[in-house]
Design an enzyme around this catalytic site. Structure first.
Site, PDB file in Angstrom:
ATOM      1  CB  SER A 195       9.519   9.196 -30.648  1.00 26.78           C
ATOM      2  OG  SER A 195       8.718  10.248 -31.136  1.00 26.78           O
ATOM      3  CG  HIS A 248       4.768   7.736 -30.948  1.00 31.14           C
ATOM      4  ND1 HIS A 248       4.472   8.006 -29.635  1.00 31.14           N
ATOM      5  CD2 HIS A 248       5.804   8.569 -31.258  1.00 31.14           C
ATOM      6  CE1 HIS A 248       5.290   8.926 -29.162  1.00 31.14           C
ATOM      7  NE2 HIS A 248       6.105   9.289 -30.128  1.00 31.14           N
TER       8      HIS A 248
END
Length: 502
Positions: free
Chosen positions: A268, A320
């Site tokens: 991610s 992230h």
């Protein structure tokens, strides 16, 4: 149940001639306008026009022109009305269009057709809303994610690599839904003490590991969507560089943010980097100002929602954010290579500088971040002091209970619970917290023994409390066994201290 007969239809392949498929599409549009056939649909895949009847005896028809590699597929189909006509009539309509196209193709201005196509493409519907694009089945859609093709090369390789590593992990004993963190660490997850201890390669390997099937599926779905669009726009080499650099950046920020070690893994961070790369490019002159604002609003909302969702416990939002910021830096750098007139040597130069910059960031992190070990050592010493204080209090309680004749049974039970059993439970939790600190391997081995020592003491005091509550001597042998096991661990700890010179 009665079935309606199939409507007459005819398909005629027509060579493109000297034109490209894009130029042929514009010429086909000219043909339809010359024949006065109203346009019903225009897209990158072709066009649909309606042939209205010239007389009351002629049936209406829809003429569809689809682009192929080196030809146009002209299909004429009857519309569902009472006067459907025959297949021969549909063949005649398709032939009428083909003859008009071939007559214009010989004298067409290819450059002008290409210019018109570039202007028209901004109004084309996206592929998922194009009636001329066949809708794949669910199985075909899944298989397409793994199938390389023109403009889609690196993305399926990345997806395949992530899936392959997951399958290898499961085949070697990892839980398919939620693998044990220890297994993730063995396969290369990013863990601060190990990464800073010299295993810097975990910064990259962590980007290809996943905590179970759902984690993998969500990330691969996102990678397929952003990867396919971005790779077609900027090329495979730039996409691969963006993915890897963003993944490394995500791992570095995660390493910096989490002073208490966590097991971090997943694609991610790298995927957020691809969104950051796209976000950066949208803000440049590569995107027309008319469409920039709605694109920024849409992409910004998507990124903001996912960052907000990342606040849920158990999600490494630091990775992230790190991937997103790294991707934006990469995007602005790659803009220099995408500008009109950029020399060919610009791309390797920019990629080289980005690589050197990331190598410098990794080297700096490995050198500067270990200073947090000093704070860990302080916390470790303070924790051991607290551990010893509770241990002494529990043993002093037992000595007091053996000697005192004035303490009531209820008071003795209460103190066995609070000062003994609860105290050792707190020590067990303390050892588990200390084991998450960035400590030398020898100290983690010591904590392993202390954890087992605390478990024996919890069992011992639980039985002592039960024996007093039941006024029974049936637990004496078990209490003695746990005490002996605890004493053996104390001997092992003393030998470990002597060997290390403590």
């Amino acid at each position: 149940m009665a079935r309606s007969p199939a409507l007459p239809s005819y398909t005629l392949p027509v060579p493109l001639g000297p034109l490209t498929p894009e130029q042929a599409l514009m010429l086909a549009l000219d043909v339809a306008q010359g024949l006065r056939w109203p346009l019903r649909h225009l897209s990158a895949a072709g066009l649909v026009v309606q042939r209205n009847p010239a007389s009351a005896t002629e049936p209406p028809a829809l003429v569809t022109v689809r682009l192929a590699a080196d030809e146009l597929l002209v299909n004429s189909s009857a519309v569902p009305k009472e006067l459907a006509g025959t297949r021969a009539q549909q063949q005649a309509y398709a032939g009428e269009f083909a003859r008009a196209y071939q007559g214009l193709a010989a004298v067409a201005d290819a450059a002008e057709l290409q210019r018109r196509y570039e202007q028209a493409r901004a109004d084309f519907p996206p592929p998922d809303k194009d009636v001329l694009v066949p809708r794949p089945t669910a199985a075909q859609s899944v298989l397409d994610a793994f199938r390389p093709r023109r403009g889609y090369v690196v993305t399926p390789v990345l997806i395949s690599l992530n899936v392959l590593i997951y399958l290898l992990m499961v085949a070697n004993g990892a839980g398919p839904l939620l693998p044990d963190p220890d297994i993730m660490v063995r396969w290369g997850a990013n863990v601060r003490p190990l990464t800073l201890g010299g295993e810097w390669w975990r910064l990259l390997t962590a980007c290809f590991l996943h905590f179970g099937a759902l984690h993998l599926l969500l990330n691969m779905f996102a990678l397929r969507n952003i990867g396919e669009e971005l790779e077609q726009g900027i090329g495979s080499v730039r996409l691969l560089a963006g993915y890897l650099l963003a993944g490394l950046g995500a791992s570095l920020v995660s390493l910096w943010w989490h002073e208490q070690p966590v097991v971090s893994a997943g694609a991610s961070g790298a995927i957020f980097g691809l969104f950051g790369l796209l976000l950066a490019l949208i803000t440049t002159t590569l995107v027309d100002a008319k469409v920039r604002k709605p694109l920024l609003a849409s992409l910004g909302s998507f990124i903001g929602y996912n960052l907000l969702f990342g606040l849920v416990p158990g999600i490494d939002n630091a990775a992230h954010i790190g991937g997103l910021l790294t991707g934006m830096v990469v995007g602005y750098a790659l803009f220099l290579t995408l500008r009109r007139g950029a020399p060919k040597w610009m791309l390797p130069l920019v990629l080289g500088l980005l690589g050197l910059g990331m190598a410098g960031a990794i080297a700096g992190a490995l050198r500067l971040l270990p200073r947090a070990a000093d704070r860990a050592a302080t916390a470790y010493e303070a924790g051991l002091t607290e551990f010893q204080r509770r241990e002494q209090r529990a043993e002093q309680l037992l000595a007091t209970l053996r000697q005192s004749t004035t303490i009531s049974r209820e008071e003795a039970l209460r103190r066995l619970q609070t000062e003994g059993l609860d105290g050792w439970r707190q020590n067990l939790q303390l050892v588990q917290r200390l084991d998450s600190l960035e400590l030398p391997t020898a100290e983690h081995q010591r904590l392993l023994l202390l954890r087992q020592y605390s478990r024996y003491q919890v069992r011992r005091f639980r039985l002592l409390h039960r024996a007093l509550a039941e006024n029974s001597s049936a637990y004496s042998d078990s209490v003695r066994v746990y005490q002996q096991q605890a004493e053996r661990l104390v001997d092992a700890l003393n030998k470990m201290d002597a060997a290390s010179g403590q």
